[in-house]
Design an enzyme around this catalytic site. Structure first.
Site, PDB file in Angstrom:
ATOM      1  N   GLN A 117       0.830  -1.200   0.000  1.00 28.41           N
ATOM      2  CA  GLN A 117       0.000   0.000   0.000  1.00 28.41           C
ATOM      3  C   GLN A 117       0.868   1.254   0.000  1.00 28.41           C
ATOM      4  O   GLN A 117       1.695   1.424   0.887  1.00 28.41           O
ATOM      5  CB  GLN A 117      -0.887  -0.043   1.250  1.00 28.41           C
ATOM      6  CG  GLN A 117      -1.795   1.125   1.438  1.00 28.41           C
ATOM      7  CD  GLN A 117      -2.794   0.869   2.557  1.00 28.41           C
ATOM      8  OE1 GLN A 117      -3.882   0.371   2.351  1.00 28.41           O
ATOM      9  NE2 GLN A 117      -2.409   1.213   3.766  1.00 28.41           N
ATOM     10  N   GLY A 118       0.724   2.098  -1.008  1.00 24.21           N
ATOM     11  CA  GLY A 118       1.534   3.323  -1.091  1.00 24.21           C
ATOM     12  C   GLY A 118       0.748   4.563  -0.712  1.00 24.21           C
ATOM     13  O   GLY A 118       0.438   5.390  -1.558  1.00 24.21           O
TER      14      GLY A 118
ATOM     15  N   SER B  28       1.390   6.429   2.768  1.00 20.80           N
ATOM     16  CA  SER B  28       2.209   7.356   3.549  1.00 20.80           C
ATOM     17  C   SER B  28       3.433   7.837   2.789  1.00 20.80           C
ATOM     18  O   SER B  28       4.019   7.112   1.980  1.00 20.80           O
ATOM     19  CB  SER B  28       2.687   6.678   4.837  1.00 20.80           C
ATOM     20  OG  SER B  28       1.597   6.375   5.671  1.00 20.80           O
TER      21      SER B  28
ATOM     22  N   GLU C 110     -10.013  -1.226   5.543  1.00 19.82           N
ATOM     23  CA  GLU C 110      -8.848  -1.421   6.404  1.00 19.82           C
ATOM     24  C   GLU C 110      -9.217  -1.237   7.881  1.00 19.82           C
ATOM     25  O   GLU C 110      -8.722  -1.943   8.746  1.00 19.82           O
ATOM     26  CB  GLU C 110      -7.772  -0.403   6.002  1.00 19.82           C
ATOM     27  CG  GLU C 110      -6.456  -0.593   6.723  1.00 19.82           C
ATOM     28  CD  GLU C 110      -5.387   0.382   6.239  1.00 19.82           C
ATOM     29  OE1 GLU C 110      -5.761   1.440   5.706  1.00 19.82           O
ATOM     30  OE2 GLU C 110      -4.203   0.087   6.413  1.00 19.82           O
TER      31      GLU C 110
ATOM     32  N   ASN D 158      -5.274   6.347  15.816  1.00 19.23           N
ATOM     33  CA  ASN D 158      -6.515   6.408  16.594  1.00 19.23           C
ATOM     34  C   ASN D 158      -6.911   7.843  16.924  1.00 19.23           C
ATOM     35  O   ASN D 158      -8.088   8.128  17.150  1.00 19.23           O
ATOM     36  CB  ASN D 158      -6.370   5.548  17.855  1.00 19.23           C
ATOM     37  CG  ASN D 158      -6.454   4.061  17.521  1.00 19.23           C
ATOM     38  OD1 ASN D 158      -6.433   3.684  16.345  1.00 19.23           O
ATOM     39  ND2 ASN D 158      -6.574   3.237  18.537  1.00 19.23           N
ATOM     40  N   GLU D 159      -5.938   8.757  16.912  1.00 20.29           N
ATOM     41  CA  GLU D 159      -6.287  10.174  17.117  1.00 20.29           C
ATOM     42  C   GLU D 159      -7.129  10.673  15.938  1.00 20.29           C
ATOM     43  O   GLU D 159      -8.123  11.377  16.121  1.00 20.29           O
ATOM     44  CB  GLU D 159      -5.018  11.023  17.256  1.00 20.29           C
ATOM     45  CG  GLU D 159      -4.300  10.861  18.599  1.00 20.29           C
ATOM     46  CD  GLU D 159      -3.635   9.497  18.766  1.00 20.29           C
ATOM     47  OE1 GLU D 159      -3.269   8.873  17.747  1.00 20.29           O
ATOM     48  OE2 GLU D 159      -3.488   9.041  19.920  1.00 20.29           O
TER      49      GLU D 159
END
Lengths: 381, 321
Positions: free
Chosen positions: A125-126, A128, A245, A364-365
């Site tokens: 998965q690209g 970030s 996801e 999670n933020e």
């Protein structure tokens, strides 16, 4: 309300259980997040595919069984119960495939789905980039139109790419309209990692595996058939992937049910230390939380069957399972006492992996922001 | 497999909600804080009129012949408005055992030590050495205890010197009566907590500091997101326990205890964050918030506290050989 399984579902469960019992390797494979382990896991994926257990919910033409979501949940429960190998194909079959089914062309489905299920094409998965993590819309990698060649030229850097050093392909977002800002002007591309101009460098993770990679793209040409969805509409396409996801498909209840079962077994085996009421409380709370997650999933699947879309509620799920996973592993280490530091105690490595849960798939933020703004309707800043 | 309510079940909930919103606004709860019996003026008769107080009584005996699953959403509505009435004790516990025609009833089952509204009901269903006894109010010796929630008129109950008792059940009925009480109580807590969250979301959208609604600050958002998550993963345990009671699932007591422990903790979190996000205004007794918070504190240990319920689950699951 009817919380019983139908005879067909029971039969499906029995068939899955029997096949797994006969076929799951008796010895644990080396981690799939290492190059040797990855190859061993691909052999396992081929076996799964040959017996049509790799992608049970897919149409038969792509190697599936046309299984219902209920049957898929049952398969997941049985898979983890059998302690079967990790799914190194997961980013393809669980994240990219639902997006291809929703947004892809027929040609893309025919070209990618079966090899992905078989493990002959493997996907990372690209998303970030060094400067675009939680702020994913800050992506800087570019896609420049090449009308003469009939495609796009990709440049930039992706990073923290899980299993990037072992996979054959990457899906990712690139900025195709330099004038557009933030969420606009992004396009979703499918990129073969053997294309000229691609350089991949693997690096280690907290848990000791080399499962991370950074992917450098220097004027990499991809043709128009490698665009998934519409040009400049990549954000919408990508959000469909992140919904998978965070929620149902990547982390089904079966995974955590199996961890809770192991925790209960550890509690029983450990004897004396287990008399600590705080540990007893933590073990039973894990059982309750996992059951809550299973039931919440049953409600979600019922709602999907009634025509609903899980959408942003996957943010509730993601925070819950990721923090639950850490609590369960924390409890296991507490039960192990001084043996907790031993690398082969069956928990320490998984504990470290659990710590990545609140970070990957959107921290999670970020999920809590989504919950507050899009579920509770609280004001944006 | 289907984990959802029917349109009939949702319609019953909606009808009760509509009535309660009208008949039991917060001013009604506030007046119950200082009136003679701690109860409301008109909601009991309205609930009776809708049939929900005798919903679990078989149709042949004059009830609606419904199940706990049909009533669980009604309990949530009772919690949402903080209805000061012995709804769970009457509808889920006593009437389900003795049927209709006994007036209004309270109950004292399981590890509970105090009976709510025992002075203003016609009878109390008590558990006595694995038997259920219905005791007429005039036969009871009552001693008032003061609850943190002033609407809850609580009493120790002594029935040792009265002939006015009828034996209405044995060990099996005792166990089921307690499980229904704990389930109804859990659903009530869910409604209370949901309302605490809802009013706090509304409040933080209107209260401005530093030139912005405080609900736009992440420190505030994340607290309320945590409450939303806690409720999301308490709710299905409650619905499943209701289902298990309605189909006599062999593990129904375990399911009840799972939900009771989970929602008690979720409601505690809702109280803490609701108060914190309201700030000093929430600490004032002029705000309605305190009445909901105190009801949570009262109910979260009313029918077995979270540790008691967890231990019941632990004995069944951890100690099983």
């Amino acid at each position: 309300m009817d919380l019983s399984w139908s005879p067909t579902e029971v039969e499906f469960r029995n068939e899955a259980r029997a096949w797994l019992a006969a076929n799951v390797p008796s010895e644990k494979l080396p981690s799939g997040d290492t190059s040797d382990g990855f190859a061993r896991h691909l052999e396992w994926e081929q076996r799964l595919f040959d017996a049509r257990w790799a992608v049970v919910s897919w149409p038969e033409e792509y190697g599936g069984r046309n299984a219902t979501l209920w049957e898929w949940l049952i398969f997941e429960e049985e898979y983890y119960r059998a302690r079967a190998p990790q799914r190194v194909t997961q980013n393809g079959i669980f994240l990219l495939a639902p997006t291809i089914f929703e947004f892809g062309t027929q040609e893309q489905r025919d070209r990618y789905l079966q090899p992905m299920a078989q493990g002959t094409q493997t996907w990372c998965q690209g998303w970030s980039e060094p400067d675009a993590g939680s702020d994913l819309a800050g992506i800087r990698s570019t896609a420049v139109r090449d009308d003469v060649a009939g495609g796009w030229r990709l440049s930039g850097q992706k990073t923290w790419t899980t299993r990037g050093a072992f996979c054959t392909h990457m899906f990712g977002l690139f900025r195709s309209d330099p004038a557009a800002e933030r969420h606009a002007g992004l396009t979703y591309f499918l990129v073969p990692l053997d294309a000229p101009g691609v350089t991949v460098r693997g690096f280690g993770r907290l848990d000791g595996d080399e499962g991370f990679a950074e992917v450098f793209l220097d004027d990499v040409f991809v043709d128009d058939a490698m665009v998934l969805g519409e040009v400049n509409d990549g954000w919408k396409v990508a959000m469909a992937t992140t919904g998978s996801e965070r929620g149902l498909t990547l982390r089904s209840p079966g995974r955590f049910m199996a961890t809770a079962d192991r925790l209960v077994q550890l509690y029983r085996d450990i004897g004396a230390r287990a008399s600590d009421p705080a540990l007893r409380h933590a073990v039973v709370q894990a059982v309750i939380d996992v059951e809550a997650y299973r039931l919440q999933t049953l409600a979600t699947v019922t709602a999907i069957g009634d025509g609903g879309k899980p959408g942003v509620t996957s943010s509730l799920t993601k925070v819950f399972w990721s923090e639950l996973d850490i609590r369960m592993h924390d409890t296991a280490l507490a039960l192990l006492g001084t043996a907790a530091e031993l690398e082969d105690n069956g928990w320490m490595k998984d504990f470290q992996f659990a710590l990545s849960g609140p970070i990957y798939a959107g921290t999670n933020e970020i999920q809590r922001n989504v919950i507050a703004e899009r579920i509770l309707g609280m004001p944006k800043r | 497999m289907r984990f959802a309510f029917t349109t009939d079940q949702l319609a019953l909930r909606d009808a009760v909600r509509e009535m309660l919103v009208k008949e039991c606004p917060s001013s009604e709860v506030r007046s119950a804080w200082s009136n003679a019996n701690g109860r409301t003026a008109g909601t009991w008769d309205a609930l009776m009129g809708m049939g929900v107080l005798e919903a679990l009584v078989p149709e042949a005996a004059g009830g609606l012949g419904l199940s706990v699953l049909d009533l669980v959403l009604v309990c949530e509505e009772v919690g949402r408005v903080a209805l000061p009435e012995p709804f769970v004790e009457h509808a889920l516990v006593a009437a389900a055992v003795v049927g209709s025609g006994h007036g209004s009833m309270s109950a004292l089952v399981g590890p509970a030590a105090l009976s709510v509204y025992a002075d203003s009901v016609d009878a109390v269903l008590v558990e006595d050495d694995e038997r259920l006894l219905l005791v007429a109010r005039e036969g009871l010796v009552l001693e008032r205890q003061s609850s943190v929630d002033h609407t809850r008129h609580l009493f120790t109950v002594d029935w040792s010197n009265t002939e006015a008792t009828t034996e209405v059940g044995g060990p099996r009925e005792c166990a089921d009566a307690f499980d229904r009480a704990a389930l109804g109580n859990a659903a009530t807590l869910l409604g209370l907590a949901q309302n605490l969250l809802d009013v706090t979301v509304d409040y933080t959208a209107t209260r401005s500091q530093f030139g912005a609604p405080i609900g736009s600050f992440q420190a505030v958002k994340h607290k309320l997101a945590d409450v939303r998550i806690a409720l999301e993963f308490a709710r299905p345990l409650i619905y499943r326990a209701a289902y298990s009671l309605s189909v006599d699932d062999i593990d129904r007591s375990i399911h009840v205890s799972m939900c009771a422990a989970q929602v008690a903790d979720a409601a505690s979190l809702a109280v803490r964050h609701a108060l914190q996000c309201h700030g000093a205004i929430g600490y004032s007794d002029e705000s309605d918030l305190h009445m909901w918070m105190k009801r949570v504190w009262a109910l979260q240990r009313a029918y077995g506290d979270p540790a008691w319920h967890r231990e019941r689950v632990a004995r069944a699951i951890l100690d099983k050989t």
